[in-house]
Design a protein around this motif. Structure first.
Motif, PDB file in Angstrom:
ATOM      1  N   GLU A  20       3.940  28.177  -8.485  1.00  0.00           N
ATOM      2  CA  GLU A  20       4.813  29.345  -8.308  1.00  0.00           C
ATOM      3  C   GLU A  20       4.235  30.504  -9.113  1.00  0.00           C
ATOM      4  N   TYR A  21       4.176  30.355 -10.426  1.00  0.00           N
ATOM      5  CA  TYR A  21       3.471  31.337 -11.257  1.00  0.00           C
ATOM      6  C   TYR A  21       3.157  30.707 -12.604  1.00  0.00           C
ATOM      7  N   LEU A  22       2.166  31.237 -13.292  1.00  0.00           N
ATOM      8  CA  LEU A  22       1.743  30.737 -14.593  1.00  0.00           C
ATOM      9  C   LEU A  22       1.943  31.833 -15.634  1.00  0.00           C
ATOM     10  N   THR A  23       2.220  31.396 -16.878  1.00  0.00           N
ATOM     11  CA  THR A  23       2.441  32.341 -17.981  1.00  0.00           C
ATOM     12  C   THR A  23       1.571  31.941 -19.170  1.00  0.00           C
ATOM     13  N   LYS A  24       1.706  32.671 -20.255  1.00  0.00           N
ATOM     14  CA  LYS A  24       0.938  32.366 -21.461  1.00  0.00           C
ATOM     15  C   LYS A  24       1.254  30.971 -21.998  1.00  0.00           C
ATOM     16  N   TYR A  25       2.422  30.466 -21.671  1.00  0.00           N
ATOM     17  CA  TYR A  25       2.782  29.100 -22.077  1.00  0.00           C
ATOM     18  C   TYR A  25       1.738  28.108 -21.581  1.00  0.00           C
ATOM     19  N   HIS A  26       1.199  28.372 -20.395  1.00  0.00           N
ATOM     20  CA  HIS A  26       0.235  27.439 -19.793  1.00  0.00           C
ATOM     21  C   HIS A  26      -1.134  27.479 -20.461  1.00  0.00           C
ATOM     22  N   LEU A  27      -1.316  28.419 -21.400  1.00  0.00           N
ATOM     23  CA  LEU A  27      -2.568  28.477 -22.156  1.00  0.00           C
ATOM     24  C   LEU A  27      -2.504  27.638 -23.420  1.00  0.00           C
ATOM     25  N   LYS A  28      -1.316  27.107 -23.746  1.00  0.00           N
ATOM     26  CA  LYS A  28      -1.195  26.242 -24.922  1.00  0.00           C
ATOM     27  C   LYS A  28      -2.051  25.004 -24.710  1.00  0.00           C
ATOM     28  N   GLU A  29      -2.640  24.512 -25.804  1.00  0.00           N
ATOM     29  CA  GLU A  29      -3.699  23.498 -25.697  1.00  0.00           C
ATOM     30  C   GLU A  29      -3.355  22.323 -24.794  1.00  0.00           C
ATOM     31  N   TYR A  52      -5.854  27.206  -4.270  1.00  0.00           N
ATOM     32  CA  TYR A  52      -4.615  27.370  -5.027  1.00  0.00           C
ATOM     33  C   TYR A  52      -3.740  28.399  -4.314  1.00  0.00           C
ATOM     34  N   VAL A  53      -2.512  27.992  -4.011  1.00  0.00           N
ATOM     35  CA  VAL A  53      -1.549  28.901  -3.395  1.00  0.00           C
ATOM     36  C   VAL A  53      -0.508  29.240  -4.449  1.00  0.00           C
ATOM     37  N   ILE A  54      -0.357  30.522  -4.775  1.00  0.00           N
ATOM     38  CA  ILE A  54       0.589  30.932  -5.816  1.00  0.00           C
ATOM     39  C   ILE A  54       1.744  31.707  -5.181  1.00  0.00           C
ATOM     40  N   GLY A  55       2.887  31.626  -5.862  1.00  0.00           N
ATOM     41  CA  GLY A  55       4.086  32.264  -5.325  1.00  0.00           C
ATOM     42  C   GLY A  55       4.895  31.342  -4.431  1.00  0.00           C
ATOM     43  N   VAL A  56       4.555  30.027  -4.466  1.00  0.00           N
ATOM     44  CA  VAL A  56       5.303  29.031  -3.686  1.00  0.00           C
ATOM     45  C   VAL A  56       5.713  27.888  -4.597  1.00  0.00           C
ATOM     46  N   SER A  68       3.451  41.845 -11.507  1.00  0.00           N
ATOM     47  CA  SER A  68       2.967  41.450 -12.842  1.00  0.00           C
ATOM     48  C   SER A  68       2.786  39.942 -12.944  1.00  0.00           C
ATOM     49  N   GLN A  69       3.701  39.175 -12.352  1.00  0.00           N
ATOM     50  CA  GLN A  69       3.561  37.716 -12.352  1.00  0.00           C
ATOM     51  C   GLN A  69       2.324  37.291 -11.562  1.00  0.00           C
ATOM     52  N   PHE A  70       2.068  37.959 -10.439  1.00  0.00           N
ATOM     53  CA  PHE A  70       0.894  37.652  -9.612  1.00  0.00           C
ATOM     54  C   PHE A  70      -0.380  37.882 -10.416  1.00  0.00           C
ATOM     55  N   TYR A  94      -0.452  38.361  -0.034  1.00  0.00           N
ATOM     56  CA  TYR A  94       0.495  38.644   1.045  1.00  0.00           C
ATOM     57  C   TYR A  94       1.813  39.144   0.442  1.00  0.00           C
ATOM     58  N   SER A  95       2.381  40.172   1.064  1.00  0.00           N
ATOM     59  CA  SER A  95       3.685  40.690   0.646  1.00  0.00           C
ATOM     60  C   SER A  95       4.765  40.043   1.510  1.00  0.00           C
ATOM     61  N   ILE A  96       5.654  39.270   0.860  1.00  0.00           N
ATOM     62  CA  ILE A  96       6.676  38.520   1.598  1.00  0.00           C
ATOM     63  C   ILE A  96       8.009  38.607   0.848  1.00  0.00           C
ATOM     64  N   ASN A  97       9.059  38.952   1.577  1.00  0.00           N
ATOM     65  CA  ASN A  97      10.421  38.987   1.022  1.00  0.00           C
ATOM     66  C   ASN A  97      10.514  39.777  -0.286  1.00  0.00           C
ATOM     67  N   GLY A  98       9.819  40.886  -0.362  1.00  0.00           N
ATOM     68  CA  GLY A  98       9.896  41.715  -1.559  1.00  0.00           C
ATOM     69  C   GLY A  98       9.063  41.206  -2.719  1.00  0.00           C
ATOM     70  N   GLY A  99       8.299  40.145  -2.514  1.00  0.00           N
ATOM     71  CA  GLY A  99       7.426  39.599  -3.555  1.00  0.00           C
ATOM     72  C   GLY A  99       6.038  39.348  -2.999  1.00  0.00           C
ATOM     73  N   PHE A 100       5.235  38.623  -3.770  1.00  0.00           N
ATOM     74  CA  PHE A 100       3.849  38.377  -3.351  1.00  0.00           C
ATOM     75  C   PHE A 100       3.513  36.890  -3.378  1.00  0.00           C
ATOM     76  N   VAL A 101       2.686  36.490  -2.411  1.00  0.00           N
ATOM     77  CA  VAL A 101       2.146  35.130  -2.332  1.00  0.00           C
ATOM     78  C   VAL A 101       0.630  35.270  -2.185  1.00  0.00           C
ATOM     79  N   GLY A 102      -0.133  34.376  -2.825  1.00  0.00           N
ATOM     80  CA  GLY A 102      -1.579  34.497  -2.765  1.00  0.00           C
ATOM     81  C   GLY A 102      -2.294  33.185  -2.500  1.00  0.00           C
ATOM     82  N   ILE A 103      -3.490  33.289  -1.924  1.00  0.00           N
ATOM     83  CA  ILE A 103      -4.380  32.123  -1.737  1.00  0.00           C
ATOM     84  C   ILE A 103      -5.652  32.394  -2.525  1.00  0.00           C
TER      85      ILE A 103
END
Length: 522
Positions: A20-29, A52-56, A68-70, A94-103
């Motif tokens: 769905e999306y990744l944050t700085k938390y995912h950089l923890k060791e 990798y498909v993001i936004g799903v 910003s999340q993308f 891709y712009s979908i439902n007011g947000g973004f999805v990516g491949i």
């Protein structure tokens, strides 16, 4: 858009991952290691390419994420790719439902995966036979005929008991297992190293109790990714079974269990043994998962990859080869466990003097990379000093390679040090290490008949180190079975290179415990 919908319809697969999306938390060791391991495995399964498909969601439902999340997710995926020597080659947005999805398409040149499996279990429960049947695809004759492929010493073959560590190589190419016609043939092993997409190295340990120290050395010193514990259906769980399981779990290794010799008993007995094994696993906080078919095998690998508390259990027979197809499927899908560490480090396990080559040391690369021609520090020697040596050549399973990386079992020909001045437990490092005589550790006592007090002298096993230590100070009057404590220890005979965070086993007779190094005293 059609491309996205087709991927979502197929769902996550061999080389497709939904985030769905990744944050700085995912950089923890810890989390970063897991994600790097996951990506590398996806690339391997995709023959060098991962999608990798993001936004799903994990189930493939379109969520859509903010701009910003993308951007943050893409940057984190790039960092993960860099960690596994891959790169993001393309991004479709891709712009979908007011947000973004990516491949995102991620590629890596000459992607090859090398996992290490350490076998363990009671004597005569079929460890060597299991590996022998796996690598050849041939059934056993009921008298351990396939065991000869691993028991390399004359007295081992004659007695049918392994007395030292032995190694076997298994490979997959284009998703299919490569079977060895003659596992004793060095050129066949070398061919697998050169041509397989995925390599599985087995470290076959020793089930006989007098050689427990050798088993511990195999499981602690060889950079094992997974433990494979065998339990014979006729004998069931033995004291050594529990002991070996305890060592695997103490080292935080994910575990697979093979119930062997199911052809010798009825289904009721097999069920009884599985229930015994499951009960023991639950008491130590593990989750048994009985694998009955290929779908189960896929689910088990996904579960163990996400949660190392899950323990797949497979029923096998070396006579009929029942269950071996499921084991193969699991081994093919198991990802390499990611190990941090950029600097080259290898603990010496064996030392050879080879005519025409000179001094050769073997072991498993713990971290970093080593290439032909590199200079390394070797030691420590008795005075705590290290010597410079040059790596003349590198071999892995009898195949000459130019470079070895973390997790590879290799032999290194060294120039600058002599055979008779080296010992097991020394290290090779590109950076100058520091010799250690004393360290402080948190310990936990498994078993001990009396009380452990200051002056106690057990043997400690750290990586390939096997050395007597003296308990110089204990943070309480004494330790007994089940106790935890902080202990200051000193190596009795030689200094070694150890560091904070390393785990170890200590033993003396039937007394055993584990520990973790907390402070080094230089």
């Amino acid at each position: 858009m059609d491309k996205l919908l087709q991927i979502l319809k197929r769902g996550e697969g061999e080389n497709v991952e939904f985030k769905e999306y990744l944050t700085k938390y995912h950089l923890k060791e810890g989390r970063f290691k897991q994600l790097a391991c996951q990506m590398n495995h996806r690339i391997i399964m995709g023959r060098g390419k991962a999608i990798y498909v993001i936004g799903v969601s994990d189930s493939g439902k379109i969520r859509g994420i903010s701009e910003s999340q993308f951007s943050e997710t893409v940057e984190i995926i790039k960092k993960i790719a860099k960690e596994v020597n891959a790169k993001v080659e393309s991004i479709e947005k891709y712009s979908i439902n007011g947000g973004f999805v990516g491949i995102l398409e991620i590629r890596k040149d000459r992607a090859k995966e090398h996992i290490m499996i350490g076998t363990a279990g009671h004597v005569d429960h079929g460890k060597s036979t299991l590996v022998g049947c796996l690598i050849t695809g041939k059934p056993d004759d009921g008298d351990g005929a396939t065991r000869i492929y691993l028991d390399v010493l004359k007295h081992e073959i004659e007695r049918g008991l392994s007395a030292d560590l032995s190694f076997a190589v298994f490979g997959f190419k284009d998703g299919k297992a490569i079977k060895l016609k003659n596992p004793m043939n060095k050129s066949e092993k070398a061919w697998i190293v050169e041509n397989a997409d995925k390599i599985v190295s087995f470290v076959d340990t020793v089930g006989h109790e007098p050689w427990l120290r050798t088993t511990i050395r195999g499981l602690l010193g060889q950079k094992i990714d997974y433990g494979l514990l065998v339990v014979a259906a006729d004998d069931g769980v033995m004291r050594t079974t529990k002991e070996h399981l305890g060592i695997l779990l103490a080292m935080d290794l994910p575990v697979l269990i093979a119930i062997t010799k199911i052809d010798l008993v009825d289904e009721g007995r097999v069920k009884e043994v599985i229930e015994d094994v499951s009960r023991i696993l639950r008491t130590v906080g593990r989750i048994p998962f009985v694998v009955k078919n290929f779908d189960d095998a896929k689910k088990a690998v996904k579960a163990i990859s996400e949660n190392s508390l899950v323990v797949p259990i497979v029923k096998t027979s070396a006579i009929t080869l029942e269950g071996y197809d499921l084991l193969e499927e699991i081994l093919f899908r198991l990802p390499k466990r990611y190990h941090a560490g950029d600097d080259f480090l290898m603990y010496i396990d064996r030392i050879y003097k080879i005519t025409g080559v000179g001094t050769v040391v073997s072991g498993t690369v713990k971290s970093g990379e080593i290439s032909e021609g590199d200079e390394v520090y070797v030691g420590p020697f008795q005075d705590g000093e290290f010597k410079r040596a040059k790596v003349q050549s590198i071999e892995m399973h009898y195949y000459r390679i130019e470079k070895a990386k973390s997790g590879d079992i290799v032999g290194l020909a060294l120039k600058g040090v002599k055979y008779n001045e080296l010992r097991r437990g020394m290290v090779l490092s590109k950076k100058l290490p520091k010799a250690v005589w004393e360290f402080e550790a948190d310990v936990y006592v498994f078993t001990h008949p009396t009380l452990i007090k200051k002056g106690y002298e057990p043997v400690v096993h750290i990586e390939t180190i096997s050395e007597t230590v003296i308990f110089k100070e204990i943070d309480k009057d004494y330790l007994k079975a089940g106790d935890r404590g902080r202990v200051r220890m000193r190596f009795k005979y030689h200094p070694y290179y150890v560091y904070e965070g390393q785990k170890f086993i200590f033993r003396e007779g039937r007394s055993k415990g584990m520990g973790e190094i907390k402070t080094i005293f230089e």
